[in-house]
Design a protein around this motif. Structure first.
Motif, short mmCIF file in Angstrom:
data_model
loop_
_atom_site.label_atom_id
_atom_site.label_comp_id
_atom_site.label_asym_id
_atom_site.label_seq_id
_atom_site.Cartn_x
_atom_site.Cartn_y
_atom_site.Cartn_z
N GLY A 93 0.84 -1.08 0.07
CA GLY A 93 -0.19 -0.05 0.11
C GLY A 93 0.80 1.30 0.09
O GLY A 93 0.62 2.31 -0.57
N LEU A 94 1.96 1.30 0.78
CA LEU A 94 3.01 2.28 0.68
C LEU A 94 3.57 2.62 -0.44
O LEU A 94 3.72 3.74 -0.82
CB LEU A 94 3.67 2.38 1.88
N GLY A 95 3.81 1.57 -1.14
CA GLY A 95 4.38 1.64 -2.64
C GLY A 95 3.48 2.25 -3.41
O GLY A 95 4.08 3.09 -4.28
N ALA A 96 2.23 1.70 -3.65
CA ALA A 96 1.40 2.29 -4.49
C ALA A 96 1.16 3.80 -4.19
O ALA A 96 0.98 4.55 -4.98
CB ALA A 96 -0.08 1.40 -4.38
N LEU A 97 0.96 4.17 -2.97
CA LEU A 97 0.54 5.51 -2.51
C LEU A 97 1.69 6.36 -2.94
O LEU A 97 1.46 7.34 -3.34
CB LEU A 97 0.48 5.75 -1.00
N THR A 98 3.01 5.83 -3.05
CA THR A 98 3.98 6.76 -3.25
C THR A 98 4.40 6.99 -4.78
O THR A 98 4.41 8.04 -5.28
CB THR A 98 5.66 5.97 -2.88
N VAL A 99 3.85 5.76 -5.55
CA VAL A 99 3.82 5.92 -7.02
C VAL A 99 2.86 6.82 -7.59
O VAL A 99 3.12 7.80 -8.18
CB VAL A 99 3.57 4.62 -7.68
N ALA A 100 1.59 6.81 -6.89
CA ALA A 100 0.51 7.68 -7.16
C ALA A 100 0.79 9.09 -6.78
O ALA A 100 0.43 9.96 -7.72
CB ALA A 100 -0.75 7.14 -6.46
#
Length: 240
Positions: A93-100
């Motif tokens: 989730g944190l990885g996806a949030l960072t990309v977004a």
């Protein structure tokens, strides 16, 4: 001698030259973009004109709490205190949030540069107001981050998909309700969030993060007992 006519090849008539293909394409593009923008503005105005005093305070607080992804980060912290699956969900989730967040704020806003809505002209209630960001309006970074987190965590933990999805939708609507985004900004942010979640999940699977490996890796383990039985019956040496 008579004056030359249009039939004789004179194009200097009072009506002027006919618009060329390039000009026609520009006019068509302007019309195609103008109508969706008009609908977008009308939806924004409709939300602003709808009196919702019971919701104003809560949506304003939610919008402020979503600044810098504080809500998602808090949930990720709570998940990290759980078991292995919860920690995997928090990590992805944190990885996806960072990309977004990076795509929305470093790319999308700089490329489109859409101006923020005029809250005063739309008469958005002061009770809804949150600080108007100085960045461009398109796409909504708050929505992109919230949707990316909710989508990726929901894949790892399906039981969390619905509540996190509802929360992400509420964050997106709150940005329109408080007057800092148009509906199209939020829609674009949601699409970006889903794409960012897909990218983060793909990277996690490729990196063989436990719990996200391809299911094909379990197939040889199930077939190995059969190989051992065969070797015992035939007496042949078989690598298992």
């Amino acid at each position: 001698m008579s004056e030359p006519t249009a039939a004789d090849g004179d194009t200097s008539g009072a009506s002027g030259p006919a618009p060329g293909p390039r000009r026609s394409r520009r006019w068509g593009l302007a019309a195609a973009l103008g109508e969706p923008r008009a609908v977008d503005g009308a939806l924004y105005a409709a939300v602003a004109a709808t009196s919702t005093p019971a919701l104003d305070r809560w949506l304003r607080r939610l919008s402020r709490a979503a600044d810098r992804s504080q809500v998602s980060l808090g949930i990720a912290g709570a998940l990290a205190l759980g078991g292995a699956r919860q920690r995997r969900a928090a990590l992805v989730g944190l990885g996806a949030l960072t990309v977004a967040s990076a795509c929305a704020n470093l790319l999308g806003k700089r490329l489109v540069r859409r101006a923020r809505p005029d809250r005063e002209a739309a008469r958005v209630s002061v009770d809804r107001h949150v600080p108007m960001p100085a960045s461009a309006s398109f796409p909504s970074g708050h929505t992109a981050s919230a949707v990316a987190f909710a989508t990726s965590v929901g894949v790892v933990m399906p039981e969390a998909a619905v509540p996190l999805g509802v929360l992400a939708g509420a964050v997106g609507y709150a940005r329109v309700h408080t007057g800092v985004h148009y509906p199209a900004d939020v829609a674009a942010g949601a699409v970006l969030g889903v794409a960012s979640a897909a990218a983060a999940l793909a990277v996690a699977a490729a990196a063989e993060v436990p719990g996200l490996r391809a299911l094909r890796s379990a197939a040889p383990a199930r077939s190995s007992p059969r190989l051992r039985v065969t070797s015992r019956v035939t007496g042949r040496m078989t690598v298992t």
